[in-house]
Design an enzyme around this catalytic site. Structure first.
Site: not given
Ligand SMILES: CC(C)(COP(=O)(O)OP(=O)(O)OC[C@H]1O[C@@H](n2cnc3c(N)ncnc32)[C@H](O)[C@@H]1OP(=O)(O)O)[C@@H](O)C(=O)NCCC(=O)NCCS
Length: 406
Positions: A79, A87, A89, A91, A115, A120, A406
């Site tokens: 990702v 920033r 939008g 993601l 990370s 999330y 992973f």
């Protein structure tokens, strides 16, 4: 120009070339050769600015061990959004597309390593396993009583490791929630592929295999960060993997790792929070134990996720689940466990406990109790004894643990 977010129809090279930019890296051909073997293009999502890919999100189709069973799980990976496009939008858009696709496929769960922990949770991921760090001076690592080895340890070369390690891992996997299945291509690209740039200044990986009665029953993978001071050798042994089928092999491997000559220190970045080591050493504080986030989990479909694990006891509970992002989860769910079999259905009955999907994720594999979540002002008890009844169902004997990023 408008950013377009959607499924991917290109090749692995273009996907990873764009994805590496988000991590400040340039794609290496050797890496690509291995990633191609595990890449699932039909599950990838990208963001495009014109013809240029500026954001990527991939998935490994995993099987995840959950309490009492195994469920399909989307292993979210690769990702990233390029630094020129952050920033805005992107993601958020990729997460939306990905969650919908996972739900359409009927996968009840998504998992990932983050990370940064704050990324999330806003998308409903909760802390589902704890990673425990250890950093101990070799001369303070004695066990509390003399150690009697149950077996022998030998160093295996990589070809032997390829043969010996996967069956050991697979023997442990069904018994520890948080383990996921590894294909041969996954082992090759994530464990045995060991280029210089993955070593961070340490040695190539060593593979120690434990055997009892001639049967391999545990392994450790480690590196050595070489250092010599004026006073003499002061290297660090960095444990990257330690998996054993039984506690005796597990302790033999620890004793071996803690006793390698020329080491000043032994470090491990991700051991299980209930690793027996802390109960075995003479000076527990010297282990320098530190807790951090391990694997994050998203309950993508509450109904099938709840029905897909097993519970500690028979009983019933009404959960009020808040989920803005996935409205199919939002609402009240009745969980009834009868003769060990769970039944889940939507309900209008009065709720016992209110939570959101991050809370449910934290309790789902058994990492945290509902009581701990209530103490953290996350879960609310709405019916008498609701939290206690929730824990009577969800509590597990072993801490969940995910042995690999992973
Ligand atoms: C993390 C990353 C993918 C975010 O992408 P992005 O397109 O900038 O994120 P969005 O604009 O969609 O942000 C969505 C929300 O998350 C927040 N957010 C995003 N990245 C964040 C971060 N690193 N830390 C804190 N908050 C973050 C945004 O502020 C925004 O909040 P809002 O919805 O309340 O406004 C991007 O910064 C990146 O590629 N970082 C480097 C690689 C990386 O860490 N990838 C993740 C690997 S697990």
């Amino acid at each position: 120009m408008e950013i377009e977010i959607g499924p991917y129809d290109g090749d692995a090279r273009a996907f990873f070339e764009a994805g590496e930019v988000a991590f400040g890296e340039r794609l290496r051909d050797d890496d690509l050769a291995l990633w191609e073997a595990t890449f699932e293009p039909d599950r990838a999502v990208v963001a495009r600015d014109g013809s240029r890919i500026v954001g990527t999100a991939g998935i490994f189709s995993f099987e995840l061990t959950v309490p009492g069973g195994v469920l399909p799980a989307a292993g979210v990976t690769a990702v990233g959004v390029q630094p020129t496009h952050r920033r805005r939008g992107i993601l958020r858009g990729m997460m939306r597309a990905q969650l919908d696709a996972i739900h359409d496929r009927g996968e009840p769960i998504a998992i990932l390593w983050a990370s940064e922990g704050q990324i999330y949770q806003r998308f409903g991921y909760g802390l589902s396993t704890v990673a425990t760090r250890i950093s101990v001076a070799r001369d303070r690592s004695a066990f509390r009583s003399p150690h009697h080895a149950a077996g022998t340890i030998r160093l295996a070369d990589v070809d032997e490791a390829k043969r010996l390690l996967p069956p050991i891992h697979d023997a442990v996997r069904p018994h520890r929630p948080g383990f996921f299945n590894r294909t041969p291509a996954y082992w090759d690209s994530e464990v045995f592929y060991d280029p210089e740039h993955r070593r961070h200044g340490a040695s190539a990986a060593w593979y120690a295999v434990h055997e009892a009665g001639g049967e391999p029953d545990g392994f450790a993978r480690y590196r050595i960060r070489d250092r010599w001071d004026d006073a003499g050798p002061n290297s660090t042994l960095v444990v990257t993997d330690l998996v054993a089928v039984n506690p005796a092999a597990h302790l033999d491997l620890w004793r071996f790792l803690l006793d390698v000559d020329l080491m000043g220190r032994i470090e491990a970045w991700n051991v299980a929070p209930d690793d027996p080591l802390i109960l075995t050493v003479a000076e527990p504080r010297r282990l320098g134990v530190a807790l951090g986030d391990g694997m994050w989990l998203r309950v993508v479909d509450v109904s099938s996720a709840l029905a897909g694990r097993r519970y500690r006891a028979d009983g019933s509970l009404v959960l009020e689940v808040a989920d803005e992002l996935c409205p199919w989860n939002d609402g009240r769910w009745a969980l009834r466990v009868e003769d060990g079999i769970p039944f889940v259905e939507p309900t209008t009955d009065a709720p016992d406990v209110a939570c959101d999907t991050t809370d449910l994720a934290a309790a789902y594999l058994g990492a945290f109790t509902f009581a701990a979540l209530a103490d953290a002002a996350r879960v609310s008890e709405l019916g008498p004894g609701g939290v206690t009844r929730a824990d009577a169902l969800f509590r597990t004997d072993r801490a969940p643990w995910c042995p690999r990023v992973f």
